[in-house]
Design a protein around this motif. Structure first.
Motif, PDB file in Angstrom:
ATOM      1  N   TYR A 114      40.903  27.126  25.605  1.00 28.43           N
ATOM      2  CA  TYR A 114      39.337  25.642  25.420  1.00 28.43           C
ATOM      3  C   TYR A 114      39.976  24.695  25.894  1.00 28.43           C
ATOM      4  N   MET A 170      37.132  37.185  26.271  1.00 30.83           N
ATOM      5  CA  MET A 170      36.871  36.684  25.551  1.00 30.83           C
ATOM      6  C   MET A 170      35.672  35.735  26.142  1.00 30.83           C
ATOM      7  N   TRP A 225      35.638  28.806  25.928  1.00 31.85           N
ATOM      8  CA  TRP A 225      36.466  29.302  26.673  1.00 31.85           C
ATOM      9  C   TRP A 225      36.840  29.481  27.700  1.00 31.85           C
TER      10      TRP A 225
END
Lengths: 153, 176
Positions: A113, A101, A107
């Motif tokens: 998040y 990611m 992120w």
């Protein structure tokens, strides 16, 4: 015509001395045991089998305890090894997620998040991930192999 | 995953020690003497593991357990290798679940050797199933206190009038 049909006729008669008497008398089977003996035999056999059953049950129970004892004696060593490998794998998983990611803006690893899964726990709590999370970054063949073992055991 | 960057995981180098590379039958064959030989380390580790319920906090205890196990098997290899191999082979090949009950003869030979050379007696058959008391220097982890909520419903005072139930108990055949 009447002369032509002159055949010697013989009447069906009882054998000489008459028929044998009809055997209508009851012939009961030979009795080896009386009723009381059979009850006593049943009780005796049951008692003997209960005794033998208990002997075997004790032996089996003793063996089960012994096997459990042997397993518990080596369990700490197996658990120590497992713990070390488990923590190593957790670090590998976390690094893999960070790598995967990397290009997603906003992120954070282990969160959605920035939103944590377990909000009430202190941040340093180790929550053991479920099976699918633990195997998320492994090859599918490893996943299926482990799932098969898990289902079988 | 549920593991954030705040969770402190030990480095891989901290976790890498020499592991016990032995088969199940071998471990099962040595289990009783091993449990007796490493009893203190094992108890310490298991107490820590169950009290803390966190594998990160018991790594050092676990390393002690593994080191003790290795030391034990090295001693066995030095003193009673032939007897031990015979016993482990018997356990391996006698049953599907590595049962100990099929190998009493070889077990006797192995036990005798262990008693003579390492002065280790085989514990009784249920020894490791018994509850045990362990004295440790590690402080006990704090118990989480019961949560107190300021807006909880207040309880009834003790001197309030308690009337009998209007329709009786549904368990009247048991209580009356």
């Amino acid at each position: 015509m009447a002369e032509a049909c002159q055949i010697a006729r013989k009447q069906d008669l009882p054998p000489p001395g008459g028929y044998k008497p009809i055997p209508f008398k009851r012939l009961p089977a030979k009795q080896y045991f009386s009723g009381y003996t059979m009850f006593a035999g049943y009780a005796g056999m049951t008692l003997i089998s209960i005794y033998l059953y208990n002997l075997t049950a004790k032996r089996i129970q003793k063996n089960e305890i012994e096997m459990r004892s042997a397993k518990m004696a080596i369990y700490p060593m197996l658990l120590a090894e497992r713990d070390r490998e488990y923590l190593k794998q957790l670090r590998r998983n976390r690094d893999a997620e960070a790598e995967l990611m990397r290009d997603v803006p906003g992120w954070e690893v282990g969160t959605y998040y920035g939103e944590r899964v377990y909000k009430m726990l202190p941040p340093d709590t180790l929550v053991e991930p479920v099976f699918h999370e633990y195997y998320a970054h492994s090859s599918p063949s490893e996943w299926f192999r482990r799932a098969y073992i898990k289902m079988r055991s | 995953m549920v593991l954030t960057n705040d969770v402190v995981l030990p480095e891989e180098s901290e976790l890498t020690v020499e592991e016990v590379n032995l088969s199940t039958a071998t471990l099962r064959a040595g289990s009783f003497h091993l449990g007796k030989y490493c009893e203190k380390a094992n108890n310490e580790f298991m107490l820590c593991r169950i009290e803390e319920n966190d594998p990160r906090k018991c790594i050092n205890e676990g390393k002690v357990v593994t080191a003790c196990t290795l030391e034990f098997f090295r001693k066995v290899k030095k003193a009673c290798l032939a007897e031990f191999n015979q016993y482990a082979n018997c356990i391996d090949k006698s049953s599907g679940d590595y049962g100990l009950e099929h190998c009493r003869k070889t077990q006797g030979v192995f036990d005798k050797c262990m008693l003579e050379n390492l002065n280790l007696e085989r514990p009784p058959f249920g020894y490791f199933c018994e509850a045990r008391v362990h004295d440790t220097k590690r402080p006990k982890p704090p118990v989480e206190e019961k949560a107190v909520y300021p807006d909880a419903t207040p309880a009834l005072p003790d001197d309030v009038e308690r009337k009998p139930a209007r329709f009786g108990s549904r368990l009247y055949w048991m209580t009356e």
